[in-house]
Design an enzyme around this catalytic site. Structure first.
Site, PDB file in Angstrom:
ATOM      1  N   GLY A 225     -54.476   3.859  23.092  1.00 23.52           N
ATOM      2  CA  GLY A 225     -55.125   3.683  21.796  1.00 23.52           C
ATOM      3  C   GLY A 225     -56.524   3.103  21.892  1.00 23.52           C
ATOM      4  N   GLU A 266     -51.965   2.604  29.125  1.00 22.22           N
ATOM      5  CA  GLU A 266     -51.615   4.020  28.977  1.00 22.22           C
ATOM      6  C   GLU A 266     -52.659   4.782  28.175  1.00 22.22           C
ATOM      7  OE1 GLU A 266     -46.746   3.577  28.798  1.00 22.22           O
ATOM      8  OE2 GLU A 266     -47.895   3.628  26.943  1.00 22.22           O
ATOM      9  N   PRO A 267     -53.869   4.915  28.697  1.00 26.81           N
ATOM     10  CA  PRO A 267     -54.872   5.655  27.933  1.00 26.81           C
ATOM     11  C   PRO A 267     -54.602   7.159  27.918  1.00 26.81           C
ATOM     12  CG  PRO A 267     -55.760   4.974  30.055  1.00 26.81           C
ATOM     13  CD  PRO A 267     -54.363   4.431  29.987  1.00 26.81           C
ATOM     14  N   GLY A 268     -54.808   7.761  26.780  1.00 28.42           N
ATOM     15  CA  GLY A 268     -54.772   9.221  26.681  1.00 28.42           C
ATOM     16  C   GLY A 268     -56.173   9.676  26.295  1.00 28.42           C
ATOM     17  N   ARG A 307     -57.317  18.689  14.836  1.00 32.21           N
ATOM     18  CA  ARG A 307     -57.626  17.303  14.462  1.00 32.21           C
ATOM     19  C   ARG A 307     -58.401  17.177  13.141  1.00 32.21           C
ATOM     20  NH1 ARG A 307     -60.463  14.193  17.030  1.00 32.21           N
ATOM     21  NH2 ARG A 307     -59.179  12.341  16.987  1.00 32.21           N
ATOM     22  N   CYS A 340     -57.216  31.635   7.684  1.00 31.65           N
ATOM     23  CA  CYS A 340     -57.259  31.828   6.237  1.00 31.65           C
ATOM     24  C   CYS A 340     -56.622  30.617   5.585  1.00 31.65           C
ATOM     25  CB  CYS A 340     -56.511  33.095   5.862  1.00 31.65           C
ATOM     26  SG  CYS A 340     -57.181  34.511   6.715  1.00 31.65           S
ATOM     27  N   GLU A 341     -57.378  29.525   5.560  1.00 32.82           N
ATOM     28  CA  GLU A 341     -56.850  28.237   5.151  1.00 32.82           C
ATOM     29  C   GLU A 341     -58.045  27.389   4.770  1.00 32.82           C
ATOM     30  OE1 GLU A 341     -53.627  26.403   4.347  1.00 32.82           O
ATOM     31  OE2 GLU A 341     -53.329  27.990   5.820  1.00 32.82           O
TER      32      GLU A 341
HETATM   33  C1  LIG Z   1     -49.957   8.559  22.626  1.00 29.80           C
HETATM   34  C2  LIG Z   1     -49.579   7.381  23.409  1.00 29.80           C
HETATM   35  C3  LIG Z   1     -50.515   6.753  24.232  1.00 29.80           C
HETATM   36  C4  LIG Z   1     -51.960   7.170  24.297  1.00 29.80           C
HETATM   37  O1  LIG Z   1     -52.652   6.976  23.104  1.00 29.80           O
HETATM   38  P1  LIG Z   1     -54.222   7.273  23.054  1.00 29.80           P
HETATM   39  O2  LIG Z   1     -54.595   6.938  21.653  1.00 29.80           O
HETATM   40  O3  LIG Z   1     -54.393   8.727  23.357  1.00 29.80           O
HETATM   41  O4  LIG Z   1     -54.864   6.424  24.073  1.00 29.80           O
HETATM   42  C5  LIG Z   1     -50.085   5.703  25.017  1.00 29.80           C
HETATM   43  N1  LIG Z   1     -48.804   5.259  24.979  1.00 29.80           N
HETATM   44  C6  LIG Z   1     -47.875   5.829  24.180  1.00 29.80           C
HETATM   45  C7  LIG Z   1     -46.497   5.309  24.176  1.00 29.80           C
HETATM   46  C8  LIG Z   1     -48.235   6.901  23.371  1.00 29.80           C
HETATM   47  O5  LIG Z   1     -47.321   7.459  22.579  1.00 29.80           O
END
Ligand SMILES: *Cc1c(COP(=O)(O)O)cnc(C)c1O
Length: 425
Positions: A225, A266-268, A307, A340-341
């Site tokens: 996050g 846990e970065p995404g 998004r 088409c939205e």
């Molecule tokens: C989605 C998620 C993340 C990553 O979140 P980001 O906003 O992409 O950094 C990390 N941990 C868990 C458990 C998640 O579900």
């Protein structure tokens, strides 16, 4: 608002990519992914750190392999993601499964007995795990009662969020642990997008309280996050800034309790968002009169990047002219997708109102680059809506060469699972 610029692509690369692969395509940069991996691995820490990539952000196996080579581990959000990570070469013990939905009993046994770690997100999940795997080590995901999501739809903490075990239920947790002789290996929170050091410090403090309540815990995981600015007017989280106070808290915890806790993040988004772009073509230009708008219609849309329609998110849009001479005039456009939205709108205000974007003037056939689309686009979309095929994905490798890492979907693949029931017709 300033006009956005290309990030990792050059104009020449964009034109070359179009001639080699056509549009629409996703383009990713190996170099940019590796840079972000290094930044995440340098997150301040006291007694060791594990960085887990939240692979739901972009599960392409090439991206997984690039991150694996950097020493990054995996946060998997389903049984299927565990299987994809294993397929990309991760070891079972590199993977932590944190899922809203439990796998079937057989699938669950397959991954847990294989060595994957499990993070219980509810009392029921913990009970189910205990029944199947008594005396094992388990992780606990808590909802600490506060969240910091960028929007109400990305907030995953607080009493409006279903994610994690509610913080007041630690006694129930203890009962289940005792009943099945489970041992707590890790305590975990993940409360949504934010960049405020004060919020991260508060989250770390709460999460360390769970480490106090469950004294056998060896690892504290603060989830992901970490907010990333995609537009020039948006800020990105500074890992050093938010991490230093957190590091101090781990040291204080050691001084008080004599336990050196291992740290996990846990970065995404922050690993991949700005390492990808969508390369598309401007297919049409229409006007709704003098008091109206000039619309640019792209050959991509919500079926590729959902998004904006889901969150009202903004992405940088950059015109790349096909002709040599750039017009150098700036005009205001509304940019829409090909579905088409009416919600397939790439220029909108927070909340969904249509808005205009200043862009270089352009013609039909010119290219449009949409930046900040490395995370939660390719993997999260209203795929095949209007029966548009899934876009191809191309990686720019460190040597500058282009590699196709996912083919464009074929028409037949869109309906390959449909079955013929002509007999009833
Ligand atoms: C989605 C998620 C993340 C990553 O979140 P980001 O906003 O992409 O950094 C990390 N941990 C868990 C458990 C998640 O579900």
């Amino acid at each position: 608002m300033e006009i956005e610029n290309l990030r990792f692509l050059t104009k020449e690369q964009a034109l070359e990519l179009e001639s080699q692969f056509g549009t629409p395509i996703f383009v990713y940069s190996q170099q940019e992914i590796e840079k972000r991996a290094d930044t995440a691995l340098a997150f301040p820490q006291a007694y060791g750190i594990t960085v887990r990539y939240a692979m739901k952000a972009n599960p392409n196996s090439t991206i997984l392999k690039i991150l694996k080579k950097k020493g990054i581990k995996i946060d998997a959000s389903s049984y299927y993601e565990v299987k994809r990570a294993l397929g990309a070469g991760f070891k079972p013990e590199d993977i932590l499964l944190t899922s809203q939905e439990l796998p079937s009993e057989d699938q669950f046994k397959e991954v847990i007995l294989g060595g994957t770690d499990f993070n219980a997100c509810s009392l029921n999940q913990l009970e189910f795990f205990g029944k199947l795997f008594p005396s094992r080590k388990v992780s606990l995901r808590f909802n600490p009662g506060l969240g910091s999501g960028g929007t109400t739809k990305t907030n995953v903490g607080g009493n409006t969020s279903s994610f994690g075990i509610w913080f007041e239920h630690t006694n129930e947790v203890k009962k289940i642990l005792k009943k099945y002789d489970l041992k707590v290996k890790r305590v975990h929170t993940h409360i949504g997008s934010g960049s405020d050091p004060e919020v991260w410090k508060a989250v770390a403090r709460y999460t360390l309280e769970y480490a106090e309540i469950f004294p056998e815990a060896e690892i504290v995981n603060l989830g992901g996050g970490y907010k990333v600015g995609r537009m020039l007017d948006e800020k990105s989280t500074d890992f050093q800034k938010i991490g230093e106070p957190v590091r101090q808290l781990f040291i204080e915890f050691f001084e008080k309790h004599g336990r050196k806790l291992h740290f996990e993040i846990e970065p995404g988004t922050s690993l991949v968002a700005n390492t990808g772009a969508i390369l598309s073509t401007i297919m049409d230009k229409v006007s709704t009169g003098e008091k109206g708008n000039t619309f640019l219609k792209l050959n991509t849309g919500m079926d590729t990047n959902t998004r904006p329609s889901l969150y009202g998110s903004r992405h940088p849009l950059i015109v790349v002219h096909k002709s040599k001479e750039s017009k150098n005039t700036v005009k205001e456009f509304v940019v829409v997708g090909h579905c088409c939205e009416s919600g397939d709108l790439f220029t909108q205000e927070f909340g969904g109102e249509i808005s205009k974007r200043k862009l270089e003037d352009c013609e039909i056939g010119d290219l449009m680059v949409m930046e900040g689309t490395g995370a939660y686009c390719s993997g999260m979309s209203t795929k095949n809506y209007n029966s548009f095929p899934e876009s191809a994905e191309v990686l720019i490798a460190n040597d500058g060469k282009f590699h196709l890492i996912r083919k464009r979907q074929e028409l037949s693949q869109i309906f390959q699972n449909e079955l013929d029931v002509e007999s009833i017709l």
